[in-house]
Design a protein around this motif. Structure first.
Motif, short mmCIF file in Angstrom:
data_model
loop_
_atom_site.label_atom_id
_atom_site.label_comp_id
_atom_site.label_asym_id
_atom_site.label_seq_id
_atom_site.Cartn_x
_atom_site.Cartn_y
_atom_site.Cartn_z
N VAL A 10 5.09 -0.14 3.30
CA VAL A 10 4.65 -0.27 4.70
C VAL A 10 5.11 -1.63 5.19
CG1 VAL A 10 2.67 -0.38 6.25
CG2 VAL A 10 2.62 1.17 4.28
N THR A 11 5.90 -1.61 6.24
CA THR A 11 6.39 -2.85 6.85
C THR A 11 5.79 -2.94 8.24
OG1 THR A 11 8.46 -2.65 5.61
CG2 THR A 11 8.44 -4.20 7.47
N GLY A 12 5.15 -4.07 8.52
CA GLY A 12 4.46 -4.25 9.79
C GLY A 12 5.36 -4.73 10.91
N PRO A 13 4.81 -4.80 12.12
CA PRO A 13 5.57 -5.29 13.27
C PRO A 13 6.04 -6.73 13.09
CG PRO A 13 3.43 -4.44 13.95
CD PRO A 13 3.47 -4.39 12.47
N ASP A 14 5.37 -7.45 12.19
CA ASP A 14 5.74 -8.83 11.90
C ASP A 14 6.84 -8.92 10.83
OD1 ASP A 14 4.31 -7.95 9.70
OD2 ASP A 14 2.77 -9.51 9.81
N GLU A 15 7.35 -7.73 10.41
CA GLU A 15 8.40 -7.61 9.39
C GLU A 15 7.91 -7.97 7.99
OE1 GLU A 15 11.32 -6.09 9.91
OE2 GLU A 15 10.69 -5.83 11.98
N LYS A 16 6.60 -8.17 7.82
CA LYS A 16 6.05 -8.46 6.50
C LYS A 16 5.75 -7.16 5.77
CE LYS A 16 3.94 -12.89 7.65
NZ LYS A 16 2.68 -13.63 7.80
N TRP B 142 3.36 -4.93 4.02
CA TRP B 142 1.91 -4.70 4.00
C TRP B 142 1.53 -3.63 3.00
CZ3 TRP B 142 -1.91 -7.06 7.01
CH2 TRP B 142 -1.43 -8.01 7.92
N SER B 143 2.40 -3.32 2.07
CA SER B 143 2.22 -2.19 1.16
C SER B 143 0.98 -2.30 0.29
CB SER B 143 3.45 -2.02 0.27
OG SER B 143 4.60 -1.84 1.05
N ALA B 144 0.53 -3.50 -0.01
CA ALA B 144 -0.60 -3.67 -0.93
C ALA B 144 -1.94 -3.27 -0.33
CB ALA B 144 -0.66 -5.13 -1.40
N LYS C 246 -5.29 1.74 8.60
CA LYS C 246 -5.53 0.77 7.53
C LYS C 246 -6.99 0.91 7.16
CE LYS C 246 -5.54 -4.09 6.31
NZ LYS C 246 -6.94 -4.11 5.90
N ARG C 247 -7.23 1.29 5.92
CA ARG C 247 -8.60 1.50 5.46
C ARG C 247 -9.21 0.17 5.02
NH1 ARG C 247 -10.11 6.69 4.02
NH2 ARG C 247 -12.17 5.77 4.27
N ILE D 258 -1.70 14.46 4.59
CA ILE D 258 -2.25 13.12 4.43
C ILE D 258 -1.45 12.42 3.34
CG2 ILE D 258 -4.25 11.75 3.72
CD1 ILE D 258 -6.01 13.99 4.88
N PHE D 259 -0.91 11.28 3.69
CA PHE D 259 -0.13 10.49 2.74
C PHE D 259 -0.89 9.21 2.44
CE2 PHE D 259 2.79 13.13 5.09
CZ PHE D 259 3.64 13.63 4.12
N LEU D 260 -0.98 8.91 1.16
CA LEU D 260 -1.67 7.72 0.67
C LEU D 260 -0.67 6.86 -0.09
CD1 LEU D 260 -4.73 9.70 -0.70
CD2 LEU D 260 -4.65 8.39 1.42
N PRO D 261 -1.01 5.61 -0.39
CA PRO D 261 -0.08 4.78 -1.16
C PRO D 261 0.22 5.37 -2.53
CG PRO D 261 -1.76 3.43 -0.13
CD PRO D 261 -2.18 4.86 0.05
N ALA D 262 1.47 5.24 -2.94
CA ALA D 262 1.88 5.71 -4.26
C ALA D 262 1.20 4.87 -5.33
CB ALA D 262 3.39 5.63 -4.40
N ILE D 263 0.84 5.52 -6.40
CA ILE D 263 0.24 4.82 -7.54
C ILE D 263 1.38 4.43 -8.46
CG2 ILE D 263 -1.33 5.02 -9.48
CD1 ILE D 263 -2.78 7.22 -7.75
N PRO D 264 1.54 3.14 -8.74
CA PRO D 264 2.68 2.72 -9.57
C PRO D 264 2.55 3.26 -10.99
CG PRO D 264 1.26 0.85 -9.06
CD PRO D 264 0.71 2.03 -8.33
#
Length: 170
Positions: free
Chosen positions: A60-66, A68-70, A92-93, A139-145
């Motif tokens: 996930v990349t934010g509007p600030d280009e950072k 945010w995936s974590a 964002k939960r 529904i898509f959630l973050p991938a589990i590494p």
């Protein structure tokens, strides 16, 4: 200003990226979405065998280009079966299990939200919950590494006991 989400489509090699408009320019802030919306969404999706839920968000990349995936994310893609109009909603939960609506797509939905305001988006969220059977929901959630990708935890260190001053033998 936009959010970019890289997804790993189920059963496919490679990834795809979608772009969602940041909602702050429309609503002046990220609107809070109460926990009961997410609870009802999960309950309704569990009753509908045609819904998809998966850990497919890679980045996930934010509007600030950072990056945010974590953070804890939920990407809801809902397509009304009659109109076949898709809605992409990025939340964002929070630790409280509530969340914030941070992104909308595709472009037509973002334009609609800009014109109609947050009350109309809240009405659509309520409609999705009340009439879940009328929607194709993913529904898509973050991938589990993989365990191989996660570094082992650092060993806890304990402080060395303080040396006691030597006492001369009397």
């Amino acid at each position: 200003m936009s959010w970019r989400i890289k997804l790993q489509p189920p059963g496919m090699d490679g990834s795809s990226e979608i772009e969602l408009a940041d909602v702050v320019p429309f609503f002046k802030a990220y609107p809070e979405v109460k926990r009961n919306f997410f609870d009802e969404l999960v309950s309704n999706v569990n009753k509908n065998k045609d819904s998809f839920v998966g850990a497919n968000i890679k980045t996930v990349t934010g509007p600030d280009e950072k990056d945010w995936s974590a953070n804890a994310w939920l990407l809801l893609i809902a397509r009304e079966t009659e109109k076949e109009a898709p809605f992409w909603l990025l939340f964002k939960r929070e630790k409280t299990l509530a969340g914030y609506l941070v992104g909308l797509g595709p472009k037509g939905v973002a334009s609609y939200a800009k014109d109609e305001g947050i009350d109309e988006i809240r009405r659509i969220l309520e409609y999705i919950i009340a009439f879940t059977a009328r929607w194709d929901i993913s529904i898509f959630l973050p991938a589990i590494p993989d365990a191989a990708d996660v570094p082992p935890p650092k060993a806890a260190t304990t402080a060395e006991p303080e040396a006691q001053p030597e006492t001369p033998d009397a």
